[in-house]
Design a protein around this motif. Structure first.
Motif, PDB file in Angstrom:
ATOM      1  N   VAL A  98     -48.661 -48.826  55.987  1.00  0.00           N
ATOM      2  CA  VAL A  98     -47.741 -47.844  55.529  1.00  0.00           C
ATOM      3  C   VAL A  98     -47.457 -48.033  54.120  1.00  0.00           C
ATOM      4  O   VAL A  98     -46.973 -49.115  53.554  1.00  0.00           O
ATOM      5  CB  VAL A  98     -46.313 -47.918  56.242  1.00  0.00           C
ATOM      6  N   GLY A  99     -47.687 -47.061  53.206  1.00  0.00           N
ATOM      7  CA  GLY A  99     -47.589 -47.094  51.752  1.00  0.00           C
ATOM      8  C   GLY A  99     -46.789 -45.838  51.182  1.00  0.00           C
ATOM      9  O   GLY A  99     -46.896 -44.762  51.630  1.00  0.00           O
ATOM     10  N   PHE A 100     -45.864 -46.171  50.200  1.00  0.00           N
ATOM     11  CA  PHE A 100     -44.897 -45.185  49.730  1.00  0.00           C
ATOM     12  C   PHE A 100     -45.486 -45.304  48.191  1.00  0.00           C
ATOM     13  O   PHE A 100     -45.673 -46.162  47.455  1.00  0.00           O
ATOM     14  CB  PHE A 100     -43.570 -45.677  49.637  1.00  0.00           C
ATOM     15  N   HIS A 101     -45.247 -44.132  47.579  1.00  0.00           N
ATOM     16  CA  HIS A 101     -44.998 -44.057  46.120  1.00  0.00           C
ATOM     17  C   HIS A 101     -44.536 -42.795  45.708  1.00  0.00           C
ATOM     18  O   HIS A 101     -43.904 -42.002  46.676  1.00  0.00           O
ATOM     19  CB  HIS A 101     -46.717 -43.795  45.505  1.00  0.00           C
ATOM     20  N   ASN A 102     -44.451 -42.552  44.309  1.00  0.00           N
ATOM     21  CA  ASN A 102     -43.494 -41.353  43.555  1.00  0.00           C
ATOM     22  C   ASN A 102     -44.371 -40.211  43.847  1.00  0.00           C
ATOM     23  O   ASN A 102     -45.473 -40.135  44.024  1.00  0.00           O
ATOM     24  CB  ASN A 102     -43.256 -41.649  42.158  1.00  0.00           C
ATOM     25  N   PHE A 103     -43.310 -38.909  44.098  1.00  0.00           N
ATOM     26  CA  PHE A 103     -44.236 -37.781  44.314  1.00  0.00           C
ATOM     27  C   PHE A 103     -44.706 -37.264  42.929  1.00  0.00           C
ATOM     28  O   PHE A 103     -44.419 -37.579  41.926  1.00  0.00           O
ATOM     29  CB  PHE A 103     -43.322 -36.841  44.905  1.00  0.00           C
ATOM     30  N   THR A 104     -45.499 -36.153  42.871  1.00  0.00           N
ATOM     31  CA  THR A 104     -45.992 -35.384  41.783  1.00  0.00           C
ATOM     32  C   THR A 104     -45.479 -33.895  42.155  1.00  0.00           C
ATOM     33  O   THR A 104     -45.575 -33.631  43.265  1.00  0.00           O
ATOM     34  CB  THR A 104     -47.651 -35.583  41.832  1.00  0.00           C
ATOM     35  N   LEU A 105     -45.759 -33.417  40.830  1.00  0.00           N
ATOM     36  CA  LEU A 105     -45.508 -31.764  41.091  1.00  0.00           C
ATOM     37  C   LEU A 105     -46.908 -30.980  41.077  1.00  0.00           C
ATOM     38  O   LEU A 105     -47.927 -31.492  40.166  1.00  0.00           O
ATOM     39  CB  LEU A 105     -44.641 -31.269  39.829  1.00  0.00           C
ATOM     40  N   ASP A 106     -46.885 -30.120  41.966  1.00  0.00           N
ATOM     41  CA  ASP A 106     -48.481 -28.949  41.457  1.00  0.00           C
ATOM     42  C   ASP A 106     -48.016 -28.313  40.313  1.00  0.00           C
ATOM     43  O   ASP A 106     -47.405 -27.272  40.296  1.00  0.00           O
ATOM     44  CB  ASP A 106     -48.328 -28.296  43.110  1.00  0.00           C
ATOM     45  N   SER A 107     -48.709 -28.664  39.427  1.00  0.00           N
ATOM     46  CA  SER A 107     -48.623 -27.906  38.267  1.00  0.00           C
ATOM     47  C   SER A 107     -49.004 -26.394  38.221  1.00  0.00           C
ATOM     48  O   SER A 107     -48.442 -25.408  37.572  1.00  0.00           O
ATOM     49  CB  SER A 107     -49.296 -28.501  37.035  1.00  0.00           C
TER      50      SER A 107
END
Length: 392
Positions: free
Chosen positions: A149-158
């Motif tokens: 189970v892994g988490f990371h910061n989100f990104t925006l769909d440019s």
């Protein structure tokens, strides 16, 4: 699902760097088990959820859960179903919607050995719930050793931002900032609603999106309220386990070493704690028969009297630990200018059975600052940095 979440324009926040061409898919496996009466069998439901999280998936899941709830005989404090998760991620806010559905319908979450649950899937995993009965919901989030189970910061769909702002750079920056702030707010509120440490979410939001936090160490399991299942590492010596329990119980105020754990007999432990209760009573100048009775018991050498008074005081609400096994006193804790010790009783045969109390000098007995998770209390017996589920 909260109305504020459904009001977001979703589709611009993504948490997946791992290619996954499969679409979101749910399969249901239901098995009947004998009930209290032949006409009312109990049914255990397992939902297998795979593929990428996309818009509308939460609505599909809600329809299925409504149907299950309407035809399932439930046992108290048992989840409606267990959701096995295997996904590389997808739409972040859709993952939050799925997590809220797990909480609303009391669905436990599970990541099997060999499966991965990343990004939006990891957020949905946090919604795992066994029961919402008062006073507080009972989470149920399990990772089999070997599952990830892994988490990371989100990104925006440019692309979405550019289409909305029609190439206007200033408007695009403003829109992107607004969407990022909305996404961060959604995550923080989600964590608060599910009882997950807000500091964990804050840690994610300041990290680059291509760096990951996996549920691997004992501390990470405790942080997200998850339980390991399978081949956990062996526990160490009892005195080391006592130190680990106390280090967790003090909330990380300070960390003791194994050399600071002193074994005590059951009689020594009870007498010592009753002496602390007596000092506390005397310090506030309490009068009454209990004061004289306690002083008389401590002056005697009758272990039966010690046991009886100890039990009576525990039943009366005094913070005395249950005598479940071997006793240790762990010293070396500080809270500001106050010095403290931790007295812990450990069962040698059952890792889930232990009890403890803080002894603050000049103050008396105090409840611990942190409590073990109800679904897997044995996590307190490990050192916080010990790796329980190595990354593949």
């Amino acid at each position: 699902m909260p109305r504020w979440l459904s009001s977001f324009a979703i589709g611009f926040l993504f948490w997946s760097f791992v290619p996954d061409a499969r679409a979101f898919n749910i399969t249901l496996d239901s098995k009947s088990i004998p009930g209290l009466t032949p006409k009312a069998p109990l049914v255990a439901h397992t939902l297998r959820i795979t593929g990428r999280f996309e818009q509308g998936d939460g609505d599909k899941l809600r329809v299925m859960l409504v149907g299950l709830k309407g035809k399932t005989v439930r046992m108290a404090s048992q989840p409606l179903a267990t959701a096995e998760l295997s996904s590389s991620g997808g739409d972040l806010l859709e993952g939050l919607k799925v997590g809220y559905l797990f909480r609303e319908f009391e669905v436990a979450t599970l990541v099997r050995k060999g499966d991965i649950c990343l990004s939006a899937c990891a957020m949905a995993f946090l919604g795992g719930t066994a029961s919402r009965l008062p006073p507080t919901p009972l989470p149920s989030r399990t990772i089999e050793i070997g599952g990830q189970v892994g988490f990371h910061n989100f990104t925006l769909d440019s692309t979405v931002v550019q289409n909305e702002t029609k190439g206007d750079a200033t408007a695009g920056i403003a829109r992107g900032f607004g969407l990022g702030r909305a996404g961060a707010s959604a995550l923080i509120r989600y964590a608060a609603d599910l009882g997950v440490d807000a500091g964990f979410i804050a840690q994610l939001l300041v990290r680059p999106p291509d760096t990951w936090l996996y549920i691997d160490t004992d501390e990470m399991f405790l942080t997200v309220g998850a339980c390991p299942s399978g081949s956990e590492p062996p526990l160490g010596r009892l005195e080391l386990q006592a130190v680990n329990v106390c280090n967790h119980a003090t909330g990380g105020a300070s960390v003791a070493e194994a050399s600071q754990a002193r074994p005590m007999t059951a009689r020594e432990a009870k007498r010592y704690l009753l002496e602390q209760v007596q000092r506390n009573i005397e310090s506030v100048n309490v009068k009454g028969p209990l004061v004289g009775q306690l002083a008389g018991v401590l002056a005697s050498k009758d272990d039966r009297l010690i046991d009886s008074v100890y039990s009576d005081l525990r039943a009366g609400g005094i913070a005395l630990p249950e005598p479940v096994g071997r006793s240790f006193m762990v010293s070396g804790y500080t809270f500001g200018e106050l010095q403290a010790e931790c007295q812990v009783n450990l069962s040698a045969s059952d890792p889930s059975k232990f009890d403890f109390v803080l002894v603050i000098r000049g103050v008396g007995l105090s409840r611990p600052l942190a409590l073990p998770p109800p679904m897997c209390p044995a996590l307190f017996r490990y050192d916080g940095q010990q790796v329980l589920n190595p990354k593949r």
